[in-house]
Design an enzyme around this catalytic site. Structure first.
Site, PDB file in Angstrom:
ATOM      1  N   LYS A   1      -4.233  10.681  -4.538  1.00 24.18           N
ATOM      2  CA  LYS A   1      -2.769  10.775  -4.463  1.00 24.18           C
ATOM      3  C   LYS A   1      -2.200   9.395  -4.804  1.00 24.18           C
ATOM      4  O   LYS A   1      -2.266   8.462  -4.016  1.00 24.18           O
ATOM      5  CB  LYS A   1      -2.302  11.180  -3.061  1.00 24.18           C
ATOM      6  CG  LYS A   1      -0.802  11.392  -3.014  1.00 24.18           C
ATOM      7  CD  LYS A   1      -0.199  11.060  -1.661  1.00 24.18           C
ATOM      8  CE  LYS A   1       1.295  10.932  -1.779  1.00 24.18           C
ATOM      9  NZ  LYS A   1       1.717   9.686  -2.457  1.00 24.18           N
TER      10      LYS A   1
ATOM     11  N   GLY B   1      -2.554   0.129   1.144  1.00 24.43           N
ATOM     12  CA  GLY B   1      -1.139   0.228   1.505  1.00 24.43           C
ATOM     13  C   GLY B   1      -0.873  -0.569   2.765  1.00 24.43           C
ATOM     14  O   GLY B   1      -1.603  -1.511   3.083  1.00 24.43           O
TER      15      GLY B   1
ATOM     16  N   GLU C   1       4.862  -9.946   6.363  1.00 29.99           N
ATOM     17  CA  GLU C   1       4.714 -10.038   4.914  1.00 29.99           C
ATOM     18  C   GLU C   1       6.091  -9.791   4.272  1.00 29.99           C
ATOM     19  O   GLU C   1       6.689  -8.732   4.478  1.00 29.99           O
ATOM     20  CB  GLU C   1       3.738  -8.927   4.518  1.00 29.99           C
ATOM     21  CG  GLU C   1       3.017  -9.130   3.243  1.00 29.99           C
ATOM     22  CD  GLU C   1       2.005  -8.008   3.003  1.00 29.99           C
ATOM     23  OE1 GLU C   1       2.081  -6.948   3.651  1.00 29.99           O
ATOM     24  OE2 GLU C   1       1.160  -8.197   2.126  1.00 29.99           O
TER      25      GLU C   1
ATOM     26  N   TRP D   1       2.087   1.578  -5.063  1.00 29.54           N
ATOM     27  CA  TRP D   1       2.917   1.429  -6.263  1.00 29.54           C
ATOM     28  C   TRP D   1       2.819   0.043  -6.879  1.00 29.54           C
ATOM     29  O   TRP D   1       3.247  -0.150  -8.008  1.00 29.54           O
ATOM     30  CB  TRP D   1       4.388   1.722  -5.919  1.00 29.54           C
ATOM     31  CG  TRP D   1       4.863   0.940  -4.722  1.00 29.54           C
ATOM     32  CD1 TRP D   1       4.903   1.369  -3.424  1.00 29.54           C
ATOM     33  CD2 TRP D   1       5.316  -0.428  -4.691  1.00 29.54           C
ATOM     34  NE1 TRP D   1       5.343   0.364  -2.590  1.00 29.54           N
ATOM     35  CE2 TRP D   1       5.614  -0.748  -3.344  1.00 29.54           C
ATOM     36  CE3 TRP D   1       5.498  -1.410  -5.661  1.00 29.54           C
ATOM     37  CZ2 TRP D   1       6.077  -1.999  -2.953  1.00 29.54           C
ATOM     38  CZ3 TRP D   1       5.963  -2.663  -5.274  1.00 29.54           C
ATOM     39  CH2 TRP D   1       6.250  -2.946  -3.935  1.00 29.54           C
TER      40      TRP D   1
ATOM     41  N   CYS E   1      -0.456  -7.840  -2.071  1.00 30.47           N
ATOM     42  CA  CYS E   1      -0.979  -8.066  -0.712  1.00 30.47           C
ATOM     43  C   CYS E   1      -1.565  -9.458  -0.572  1.00 30.47           C
ATOM     44  O   CYS E   1      -1.808  -9.917   0.535  1.00 30.47           O
ATOM     45  CB  CYS E   1      -2.074  -7.056  -0.393  1.00 30.47           C
ATOM     46  SG  CYS E   1      -1.491  -5.393  -0.477  1.00 30.47           S
TER      47      CYS E   1
ATOM     48  N   GLU F   1      -7.591  -1.177   2.472  1.00 37.95           N
ATOM     49  CA  GLU F   1      -7.129  -2.474   1.977  1.00 37.95           C
ATOM     50  C   GLU F   1      -5.657  -2.545   2.357  1.00 37.95           C
ATOM     51  O   GLU F   1      -4.817  -1.879   1.748  1.00 37.95           O
ATOM     52  CB  GLU F   1      -7.366  -2.540   0.454  1.00 37.95           C
ATOM     53  CG  GLU F   1      -7.442  -3.943  -0.071  1.00 37.95           C
ATOM     54  CD  GLU F   1      -6.136  -4.356  -0.696  1.00 37.95           C
ATOM     55  OE1 GLU F   1      -5.313  -4.943   0.049  1.00 37.95           O
ATOM     56  OE2 GLU F   1      -5.936  -4.093  -1.884  1.00 37.95           O
ATOM     57  N   LEU F   2      -5.369  -3.322   3.416  1.00 34.77           N
ATOM     58  CA  LEU F   2      -4.042  -3.249   4.044  1.00 34.77           C
ATOM     59  C   LEU F   2      -3.242  -4.530   3.820  1.00 34.77           C
ATOM     60  O   LEU F   2      -3.591  -5.341   2.976  1.00 34.77           O
ATOM     61  CB  LEU F   2      -4.224  -2.937   5.535  1.00 34.77           C
ATOM     62  CG  LEU F   2      -5.082  -1.685   5.819  1.00 34.77           C
ATOM     63  CD1 LEU F   2      -5.263  -1.477   7.308  1.00 34.77           C
ATOM     64  CD2 LEU F   2      -4.473  -0.447   5.166  1.00 34.77           C
TER      65      LEU F   2
HETATM   66  C1  SIN Z   1      -2.913  -5.741  -3.893  1.00 32.73           C
HETATM   67  O1  SIN Z   1      -1.830  -6.274  -3.830  1.00 32.73           O
HETATM   68  O2  SIN Z   1      -3.233  -4.865  -3.069  1.00 32.73           O
HETATM   69  C2  SIN Z   1      -3.923  -6.060  -4.957  1.00 32.73           C
HETATM   70  C3  SIN Z   1      -3.744  -7.345  -5.615  1.00 32.73           C
HETATM   71  C4  SIN Z   1      -4.824  -7.676  -6.610  1.00 32.73           C
HETATM   72  O3  SIN Z   1      -5.716  -6.880  -6.903  1.00 32.73           O
HETATM   73  O4  SIN Z   1      -4.782  -8.772  -7.096  1.00 32.73           O
END
Ligand code: SIN
Length: 490
Positions: A188, A241, A394, A164, A297, A263-264
């Protein structure tokens, strides 16, 4: 509550009302009864509803993607690129509508949402061009009457689950290379931000994407995720996620030995050395820490500052953070939106309480914002203990916790003391130190004297428990291609 009662949809003010879709997109058709509310995190008002689809509908989407695959992968790369280019052009043409829709469902300030649409569309443009450069190899054979070639071929049907926090860019960063490579996709999106995804499908159709090449399904994550990770027709699974969910989904994929990219979560360290340009470091920390209200992230999560500049940097950062404007993203002037939900707010509060309970002092913020709901004040804490909760987990919120360090060795020890390895940042004016630190940081991405590292041209991804594989850049398309060695006996 219906939209008529809250006026959420009216407030978005779409120029093109048909970009707002409340049904799923399978095999080029809009399907499913909208039954699940989608709320604006800024107001908690209902924007609309989405279907609650499950196993059988996901299997139908997989069947559609599998049926569309032979024709799609046989298209010349230039034809796929043309559609992707057009898709990007349409996204830019409708940037304002797409951005407003995103802000309404995700909460981020409108300026950031506009930026995300441009960032997202760039992946289509980029990977369309990369598709034309999917070169194979010829290999010098060990015998004069043999020839060896390497072909690169699309992996097949891709299952994708996206988060999200970047409702559009995390889709295009997967769908772009997948479709460019000749794969078909079942996606999804997050149930919290489905409308950005569904609007993309409207534009895909307009750009000429054939039915079945992209299928979008909304509903219960468990049964949908199970099909996407266990159905043998799916050759590749990609997920952005949390680390615990990513590990579980990857394990499910191994039953049918799928290609996986993940991509975690991150836990980005941000190092400020005595020799840094402090103004640049504070500006970089604001960008990295407070982008999307701290919900990325790659957000700086732990800020380590060397003794000699600790007080000056803390003061500067607190000044800048207190100038951020909290509010509804649609208001225009806002630079900090709400947190996505109550659980996110609870986590932020727990991290702040833990830090304060162990001796930290709040320079600004450290409380819920007067806007109520899930709004939280941009926060800067000094004298945070090196082992405080916010250095171990995090935070995913607008909290900058400052920890003191004495020298480069200790800074790297602190920074690398994590199972996460996505992004790290450092500020120094020493060329030699910038190399030593870039090389010493155990992370997939390093921002040296910059707080912004996201662009379609560079590989995005992590090491350790932050993931597998890379998105974006010339490397991103490889995640959707298989190598085939062809031996020819003359
Ligand atoms: C992310 O938070 O997974 C992606 C951040 C970004 O593409 O800059």
């Amino acid at each position: 509550m219906a939209d008529g009662e809250t006026g959420e949809l009216g407030r978005i003010g779409l120029q093109r009302a048909d970009l707002f879709r409340q049904q799923c997109y399978i095999n080029g058709k809009w399907v499913g009864e909208p039954t699940v509310d989608v709320r604006n995190p800024a107001t908690r008002g209902v924007i609309g509803r989405i279907p609650d689809l499950g196993k059988s509908e996901t299997e139908a989407a997989v069947a559609a993607a599998a049926a569309a695959l032979p024709k799609w992968k046989a298209e010349p790369a230039a034809a796929r690129a043309k559609i992707l280019r057009k898709w990007n052009e349409l996204m830019l043409k409708h940037q304002e509508d797409l951005a407003r829709l995103m802000t309404a469902e995700q909460g981020k300030p409108l300026a950031e949402a506009r930026g995300e649409i441009a960032y997202a569309g760039a992946f289509f443009e980029w990977f369309g061009e990369e598709a034309k450069r999917v070169y194979g190899d010829t290999i010098p054979a060990p015998a004069s009457d043999r020839r060896i070639m390497v072909l690169k071929q699309p992996v097949g049907v891709v299952g994708a689950i996206t988060p999200w926090n970047f409702p559009t860019a995390m889709i295009t960063r997967k769908v772009g290379p997948g479709i460019a490579a000749g794969c078909t996709v079942v996606l999804k999106p997050s149930e919290l931000t489905p409308y950005s995804a569904l609007a993309l499908a409207v534009l895909a159709e307009e750009a000429g994407l054939p039915p079945g090449v992209l299928n979008i399904i909304t509903g219960d994550a468990e049964p949908i995720g199970r099909v996407l990770t266990e159905d043998p027709r799916i050759a590749k699974f990609t997920f952005t996620g949390s680390t615990p969910v990513g590990k579980k989904l990857a394990a499910q994929c191994m039953g049918t030995v799928k290609r996986v990219s993940l991509e975690l979560g991150g836990n980005a360290p941000f190092l400020v050395f005595d020799d840094a340009d402090l103004e640049a470091a504070a500006a970089g920390a604001i960008i990295s820490k407070f982008r999307n209200t701290g919900q990325t992230c790659v957000c700086a999560n732990r800020i380590y500052v060397q003794d000699g500049v600790y007080d000056a940097f803390a003061k500067l950062l607190a000044e800048k953070a207190s100038n951020l404007v909290v509010g509804d993203g649609l208001a225009g002037v806002t630079t900090q939106g709400p947190l996505i939900n109550a659980k996110a707010l609870e986590k932020v509060e727990a991290h702040v309480a833990d830090a304060l309970g162990h001796g930290a002092k709040a320079l600004t913020g450290a409380a819920r914002d007067s806007h109520g709901g899930t709004f939280y004040q941009p926060t800067v804490l000094r004298d945070v203990a090196p082992d405080a909760l916010l250095t171990r987990e995090e935070t995913f919120g607008p909290v900058a916790g400052l920890v003191r360090f004495k020298d480069e060795t200790q800074a790297l020890q602190f920074a690398n003391n994590s199972r996460a390895g996505l992004a790290a940042y450092a500020f120094t004016q020493s060329l030699a130190r910038s190399w030593r630190v870039s090389e010493g940081l155990e992370y997939g991405m390093v921002g040296m004297n910059t707080g912004l590292i996201s662009t379609e041209v560079s590989p995005f991804g992590g090491v350790k428990e932050s993931g597998v594989g890379r998105e974006g850049s010339k490397y991103g398309i490889d995640e959707y291609l298989d190598l085939k060695a062809v031996f020819v006996q003359l």
